[in-house]
Design an enzyme around this catalytic site. Structure first.
Site, PDB file in Angstrom:
ATOM      1  N   ASP A 293      -3.292  -8.654   8.549  1.00  0.00           N
ATOM      2  CA  ASP A 293      -4.575  -8.781   9.244  1.00  0.00           C
ATOM      3  C   ASP A 293      -5.404  -9.882   8.612  1.00  0.00           C
ATOM      4  O   ASP A 293      -5.574 -10.963   9.172  1.00  0.00           O
ATOM      5  CB  ASP A 293      -5.302  -7.430   9.211  1.00  0.00           C
TER       6      ASP A 293
ATOM      7  N   ARG B 185     -10.596   0.429  -2.846  1.00  0.00           N
ATOM      8  CA  ARG B 185     -11.495  -0.227  -1.885  1.00  0.00           C
ATOM      9  C   ARG B 185     -12.952   0.124  -2.147  1.00  0.00           C
ATOM     10  O   ARG B 185     -13.288   1.274  -2.370  1.00  0.00           O
ATOM     11  CB  ARG B 185     -11.120   0.170  -0.466  1.00  0.00           C
TER      12      ARG B 185
ATOM     13  N   ASP C  94       0.846  -1.193   0.000  1.00  0.00           N
ATOM     14  CA  ASP C  94       0.000   0.000   0.000  1.00  0.00           C
ATOM     15  C   ASP C  94       0.881   1.243   0.000  1.00  0.00           C
ATOM     16  O   ASP C  94       2.084   1.172   0.244  1.00  0.00           O
ATOM     17  CB  ASP C  94      -0.960   0.015   1.193  1.00  0.00           C
TER      18      ASP C  94
ATOM     19  N   ALA D 250      -4.783 -10.971   5.288  1.00  0.00           N
ATOM     20  CA  ALA D 250      -3.946 -11.553   4.236  1.00  0.00           C
ATOM     21  C   ALA D 250      -4.598 -11.430   2.861  1.00  0.00           C
ATOM     22  O   ALA D 250      -4.228 -12.110   1.930  1.00  0.00           O
ATOM     23  CB  ALA D 250      -3.575 -12.990   4.534  1.00  0.00           C
ATOM     24  N   GLY D 251      -5.549 -10.526   2.724  1.00  0.00           N
ATOM     25  CA  GLY D 251      -6.217 -10.318   1.443  1.00  0.00           C
ATOM     26  C   GLY D 251      -5.269  -9.876   0.358  1.00  0.00           C
ATOM     27  O   GLY D 251      -5.432 -10.250  -0.810  1.00  0.00           O
TER      28      GLY D 251
ATOM     29  N   LYS E 106      -4.445   0.019  -4.008  1.00  0.00           N
ATOM     30  CA  LYS E 106      -5.710  -0.683  -3.787  1.00  0.00           C
ATOM     31  C   LYS E 106      -6.885   0.271  -3.970  1.00  0.00           C
ATOM     32  O   LYS E 106      -6.853   1.401  -3.514  1.00  0.00           O
ATOM     33  CB  LYS E 106      -5.756  -1.260  -2.374  1.00  0.00           C
TER      34      LYS E 106
ATOM     35  N   ASP F  22       5.536  -5.537   4.640  1.00  0.00           N
ATOM     36  CA  ASP F  22       4.398  -4.886   5.300  1.00  0.00           C
ATOM     37  C   ASP F  22       4.654  -4.851   6.793  1.00  0.00           C
ATOM     38  O   ASP F  22       5.503  -5.572   7.313  1.00  0.00           O
ATOM     39  CB  ASP F  22       3.105  -5.648   4.994  1.00  0.00           C
TER      40      ASP F  22
END
Length: 99
Positions: free
Chosen positions: A93, A65, A34, A95-96, A63, A89
């Site tokens: 959280d 969203r 990100d 792992a998406g 990303k 990273d």
């Protein structure tokens, strides 16, 4: 006052000595998942370069969203085709990003 502690001191030598040799001189990309992690990924890339790792580049995932926790689409800024990628990273959280 708070210090930001990085695990790079442990991770970078391990990656350089144990993982990168398996890449057989193929190029490597350090990827930030990100925009907020670009500085971290850049520092990681520079740490690898300081240990004489050749052919390193930086890439960023952008990303889009739909709502919090739900990614509609992702775009990569930077070249990753044909490269081994290390995603850097701060925490995982759902792992998406990795799936």
């Amino acid at each position: 006052p708070v210090d930001n502690l990085h695990a790079f001191v442990e991770h970078v030598p391990h990656i350089v000595n144990e993982i990168i040799p398996t890449f057989e001189d193929q190029p490597l990309a350090v990827v930030s998942p990100d925009a907020g992690g670009v500085a971290r990924a850049k520092l990681f890339m520079e740490s690898l370069a300081a240990m004489n790792v050749p052919n390193i580049s930086l890439a960023i995932t952008i990303k889009h969203r739909r709502q919090a926790g739900e990614v509609e689409a992702m775009n990569i800024v930077g070249e990753i085709k044909g490269k081994h990628c290390i995603i850097v990273d701060d925490m995982i959280d759902t792992a998406g990003t990795l799936c």
